[in-house]
Design a protein around this motif. Structure first.
Motif, short mmCIF file in Angstrom:
data_model
loop_
_atom_site.label_atom_id
_atom_site.label_comp_id
_atom_site.label_asym_id
_atom_site.label_seq_id
_atom_site.Cartn_x
_atom_site.Cartn_y
_atom_site.Cartn_z
N ILE A 1 51.58 59.79 -19.10
CA ILE A 1 51.54 60.86 -20.10
C ILE A 1 50.66 61.98 -19.57
O ILE A 1 49.54 61.74 -19.12
CB ILE A 1 50.96 60.36 -21.45
N SER A 2 51.17 63.19 -19.62
CA SER A 2 50.39 64.37 -19.27
C SER A 2 50.41 65.33 -20.45
O SER A 2 51.44 65.48 -21.13
CB SER A 2 50.98 65.08 -18.04
N THR B 1 53.96 68.67 -22.82
CA THR B 1 53.65 67.25 -22.71
C THR B 1 54.75 66.55 -21.92
O THR B 1 55.94 66.87 -22.07
CB THR B 1 53.54 66.63 -24.11
N ASP B 2 54.35 65.61 -21.08
CA ASP B 2 55.31 64.91 -20.22
C ASP B 2 55.07 63.41 -20.39
O ASP B 2 53.96 62.91 -20.13
CB ASP B 2 55.12 65.32 -18.77
N ILE B 3 56.09 62.69 -20.86
CA ILE B 3 56.01 61.24 -21.06
C ILE B 3 57.10 60.58 -20.23
O ILE B 3 58.27 60.96 -20.32
CB ILE B 3 56.23 60.88 -22.55
N SER B 4 56.72 59.61 -19.42
CA SER B 4 57.74 58.87 -18.66
C SER B 4 57.49 57.38 -18.81
O SER B 4 56.35 56.91 -18.76
CB SER B 4 57.71 59.26 -17.18
N HIS C 1 46.09 63.68 -17.35
CA HIS C 1 47.22 62.81 -16.98
C HIS C 1 46.72 61.38 -17.04
O HIS C 1 45.67 61.06 -16.46
CB HIS C 1 47.73 63.12 -15.58
N GLU C 2 47.43 60.54 -17.77
CA GLU C 2 47.02 59.14 -17.86
C GLU C 2 48.16 58.22 -17.46
O GLU C 2 49.34 58.51 -17.72
CB GLU C 2 46.50 58.80 -19.25
N THR D 1 44.29 54.41 -16.40
CA THR D 1 43.55 55.47 -15.71
C THR D 1 43.86 56.81 -16.36
O THR D 1 45.01 57.10 -16.67
CB THR D 1 43.96 55.53 -14.22
N ILE D 2 42.81 57.62 -16.54
CA ILE D 2 43.01 58.96 -17.08
C ILE D 2 42.26 59.95 -16.20
O ILE D 2 41.10 59.70 -15.81
CB ILE D 2 42.55 59.06 -18.55
#
Length: 919
Positions: A31-32, A45-48, A798-799, A807-808
């Protein structure tokens, strides 16, 4: 310690579905959010993540799947991590509430004390949001009290008789920058002085300390009506205007006390409830239950997006199948929408339900002038050059007339009696005398068949004529001021009627769009107003050439008249003609997102101060307009992590923050590498700000290590010339100065800070509460990194979540520019020296300094001490200063920031925290 499992939710059939069990954990969830890679704009926002699709349920083309036809592009998705405590989530729906039945203990008629701890998605919206109360929606006689927020205020309402007619209230402005906070209202029904006293408070939590917002003392003893209504978290009252609806946000706990500080009769504490709880009994014995969309949850949302596509993947053996999905925030969709929004006039006028409206904003090759109002015929014309004048702020380019031009607009009949015609125009000159017809209104149902406005160099004239073109009445205004105001500028012309007994008053009024100066000219006749059937004219005088005209609208709304100036019946053009020039950035952001149905929330750092005023709203795509407003205000526009919507932090909410997250470097809370950067990537030392269509101002750093001087005395010129849509030329100089200040931060940057949350579980709650724009502090840095605490603004992150790791990495910028002056503050209210230095060198332990000043000496008033100075990177606390003239003797405490060293003669002496004048 194992990391918590991410919760993945998909929106299907209008509701959110938990699909956590279908998320493959062999691949990370990433997630960013916010600004990344040191950008000047927030990225979407970017979720993968990867979805298990072995049964084909998530194959969008599989007709056997229960999701067949539902897995469309832009399907909403969101990801949450569980927090350490639960809360009650409300979504502002009428049935999404928590209630406990009425009982004798809740029927408080005397002193009352109400407290609520909440997190509002938007504390400062114009929507009224109810928090808690005994208030019936359906029975208007069973209303006791409620506490609410809205319009940046908190309000406590009580009734003495159970009805709105017997209600009383007290309200106060909310403090700025609220996120999670507690509100409290107390009512002393008999204050012992023949009156009653109501007081409102706020606190960081219900544990206090409570700060008084406002105390109101009223005459007479009061009481609270003992209604039969239940006690409700989020009561609803749809009969009020504007409607009172439940909170959009979270309730953490609440209390109702019988008496100020008295016995607790209700105490819903949601923090320890199990997720999914729908009914419980609080510590005061009240039995609570949920209804509608209200829910008890621990979800802390990390991002929301829209899934772009559903690509099916599988192994050759068919043993495995999966769908890698990617969700992108609402900024992605908005950035792909290139269509400009209509002009402010074109957007606003139809909302006032005109009978007919012709914007006249067609392109130069158009062959007709259409109406956006259904059933209205196109306007007929000749001699107009379309799209020839783009100078009206509230409009797209409008037509101008040739030496001979005509206009004819047919208006649908209305059953209403009375009317209002309005348009905008700019007449470069007027014909000699009063020979030129400016506009004609054709009327049916009245003895007056034509209402004609004539204009010329010697006056403005109104004619009333009957159906046979016989002149019934005329009125001329020859005063030079209104005649001069009729020409040479953008005006609004209003033609309207008002009933005056048996007579109808016909009016012409013209308004200078820029100066906002009105002129009224009336004429009266013994008849009814009738209805407008046509608006037309022939401009056949050479002086009418290059007349600009547009936005012709007809309303079935007469004015009212009771002597003096009439009360005009429609305000459709108000402020829209000048493009809403002067609107604040926050107001424009909130209005545009509301008009375009984009969910929006914001943090207001100072509710008593306005955000920056803007110039006119131009014809641009929505996202460009929003970014333009944010640029002028200087805040951070980004996304709401819980929903597909936007979030804004105004500039003032970034000032003088306390840390939201503190990381101990020596304690291992910062993961390697932590790499400070000293470069010029964000440096700007020459800023010229230009107002759109206006003046400009320049600010230059002439001296110092980051100045425009050539090395080694500076770094050379690095310039910037933004064009800002500010309201006035007075704003460009402060804007230039502030941008120069932001661009000349003389300290190392820490572009990224990484935390391994699986190794630092005690940080999880603080990280989950963090939002872009918050202050992050790193303590106990090594000596080679300066050895001092570093304050950073978190711009985004970004996590990566994949058991057993979480990790973030935060994207950061220096926070020091946002430490600004506060009047009379003992630290932030001090003006720095114009220049001073050590007269002689001192050892690392010396506590007496001799300081010479370039101009005025330092203060010697003992009341001004102590304060901190910075000398050669070492912070010292000054406890006293002696000597009325330079040089002076400073008595100091050394090594305040952990640095102690010998100082040489000539070393610069400055305030450690000098006052910065904020924008």
């Amino acid at each position: 310690m194992p990391i918590p499992t991410p919760r993945v939710e998909l929106q299907q059939d209008g509701s959110w579905e938990d699909i956590t069990g279908r998320a493959y954990h062999r691949d990370p969830i990433e997630i960013s959010t916010g600004r990344r890679a040191e950008g000047s704009r927030a990225d979407p926002t970017d979720i993968s993540l990867t979805i298990n699709n072995r049964d084909g349920e998530f194959s969008d083309l599989n007709p056997l799947s229960p999701r067949y036809g539902k897995l469309t592009p832009n399907t909403p998705i969101r990801v949450a991590m569980p927090g350490s405590e639960s809360y009650l989530r409300l979504d502002r729906t009428t049935t999404g509430i928590a209630t406990t039945p009425d009982t004798a203990a809740l029927d408080i008629t005397g002193d009352i004390d109400v407290r609520v701890e909440l997190t509002a998605r938007n504390w400062y919206t114009t929507n009224r949001q109810t928090l808690i109360g005994k208030w019936s929606q359906t029975d208007s006689g069973q209303r006791s009290w409620f506490l609410r927020i809205g319009v940046a205020i908190v309000t406590f309402v009580w009734t003495t008789g159970g009805t709105n007619a017997t209600q009383h209230f007290v309200e106060a402005p909310l403090p700025g920058g609220l996120r999670r906070a507690a509100l409290r209202a107390t009512l002393d029904v008999n204050n012992g002085s023949g009156g009653h006293t109501a007081t409102l408070y706020w606190a960081p939590s219900m544990d206090g300390p409570w700060t008084t917002l406002f105390t109101a003392t009223g005459s007479g003893i009061t009481s609270v009506y003992a209604s039969t209504s239940p006690l409700t978290i989020g009561p609803t009252d749809l009969t009020s205007t504007p409607n009172r609806l439940p909170l959009d946000g979270r309730i953490h706990r609440a209390e109702v006390r019988n008496g100020i500080g008295g016995a607790v009769v209700a105490a819903p504490d949601l923090r320890a409830l199990a997720e999914g709880t729908t009914a419980w009994t609080d510590s005061a014995g009240r039995a609570w239950s949920l209804s509608g969309t209200a829910e008890i949850t621990r979800s802390q949302y990390r991002g929301a997006g829209e899934i772009e596509s559903w690509p099916s993947r599988w192994t050759l053996s068919g043993a495995d199948a999966w769908v890698p999905v990617r969700g992108r925030g609402v900024l992605e969709r908005l950035s792909r929408t290139s269509k400009p929004l209509d002009s402010t006039l074109r957007r606003r006028i139809p909302t006032f339900s005109p009978l007919a409206y012709w914007p006249m904003e067609e392109g130069e090759e158009a062959t007709q002038i259409y109406s956006p109002i259904a059933g209205v015929s196109p306007l007929k014309y000749s001699g107009l050059t379309l799209a020839n004048d783009d100078t009206l702020p509230g409009s797209a380019p409008l037509p101008t007339t040739a030496a001979y031009a005509t206009l004819s607009a047919r208006v649908p009949r209305s059953a209403a009696v009375g009317w209002h015609v309005e348009l905008v125009y700019k007449a470069p000159t007027l014909p000699a005398g009063i020979s030129g017809d400016f506009l004609r209104v054709q009327i049916a149902g009245s003895a007056v068949a034509q209402f004609i406005v004539k204009a010329g160099s010697t006056g403005i004239r109104l004619d009333l004529r009957d159906a046979d073109d016989v002149l019934l009445a005329t009125n001329t205004w020859a005063d030079p001021a209104p005649v001069a105001a009729f020409q040479g500028r953008w005006n609004r012309l209003q033609l309207f009627t008002a009933q005056d007994g048996a007579n109808t008053r016909f009016y012409a009024a013209w308004l200078d769009v820029e100066a906002n100066t009105w002129y009224y000219l009336p004429i009266s006749w013994a008849t009814t107003a009738g209805q407008v059937t046509w608006v037309h004219n022939v401009w056949d005088h050479a002086s009418w050439e290059n007349l600009s005209i547009g936005h012709l609208a007809v309303f079935p709304t007469p004015a009212t008249y009771s002597g003096g100036a009439p009360s005009v019946g429609t305000m459709a053009f108000d402020n829209a003609d000048n493009g809403l020039r002067g609107e604040t950035a926050l107001d424009r952001l909130a209005r545009l997102t509301a008009e375009e149905a984009v969910p929006f929330s914001w943090v207001d750092g100072d509710t008593t101060a306005s955000s920056e005023q803007l110039g006119p709203q131009r014809v641009m795509p929505l996202l460009e307009l929003l970014e333009e407003a944010a640029d002028v205000d200087g805040g951070m526009l980004g996304e709401d992590p819980e929903r597909l919507g936007l979030h804004y932090r105004d500039r003032m909410s970034l000032y003088n923050q306390t840390p939201a997250l503190t990381l101990d470097y020596a304690g291992g809370q910062v993961a390697p590498p932590l790499e400070p950067v000293r470069d010029t990537q964000r440096v700007v030392n020459d800023v010229e700000v230009k107002r759109v269509n206006g003046s400009s101002a320049r600010a230059v750093l002439e001296t110092g290590r980051l100045s425009v001087q050539a090395p080694p005395h500076g770094i050379g010129r690095i310039d910037q010339a933004p064009e800002l849509n500010v309201f006035s030329d007075d704003q460009v100089a402060p804007q230039a100065g502030w941008r120069l200040h932001l661009g000349t931060v003389e300290e190392a940057r820490y572009p990224s800070v990484t935390v391994y949350l699986h190794q630092q579980p005690d940080l999880i709650d603080d990280v989950l509460a963090l939002r872009p724009g918050d202050l992050l502090r790193i303590t106990n840095l090594p000596v080679w990194a300066g050895g001092q605490d570093v304050d950073l603004v978190v711009e985004g992150w970004h996590e990566t979540i994949q058991a057993p790791e979480w990790t973030i990495t935060f994207a950061c910028s220096p926070a020091s520019p946002w430490s600004v002056g506060i009047l009379d503050d003992p630290i932030l209210g001090r003006i720095d020296t114009d220049g001073s230095s050590l007269v002689s060198g001192v050892s690392a332990s010396a506590t007496s300094l001799t300081v010479a000043s370039d101009q005025a000496p330092w203060t010697t008033d003992p009341a001004d001490c102590p304060f901190d100075i910075r000398v050669g990177g070492e912070v010292m606390t000054v406890t006293s200063i002696t000597g009325a003239a330079s040089p002076q003797t400073f008595t100091v405490v050394r090594a305040v920031n952990g640095i102690s060293k010998s100082q040489t003669a000539g070393t610069d002496v400055r305030l450690a925290t000098p006052t910065i004048i904020a924008l």
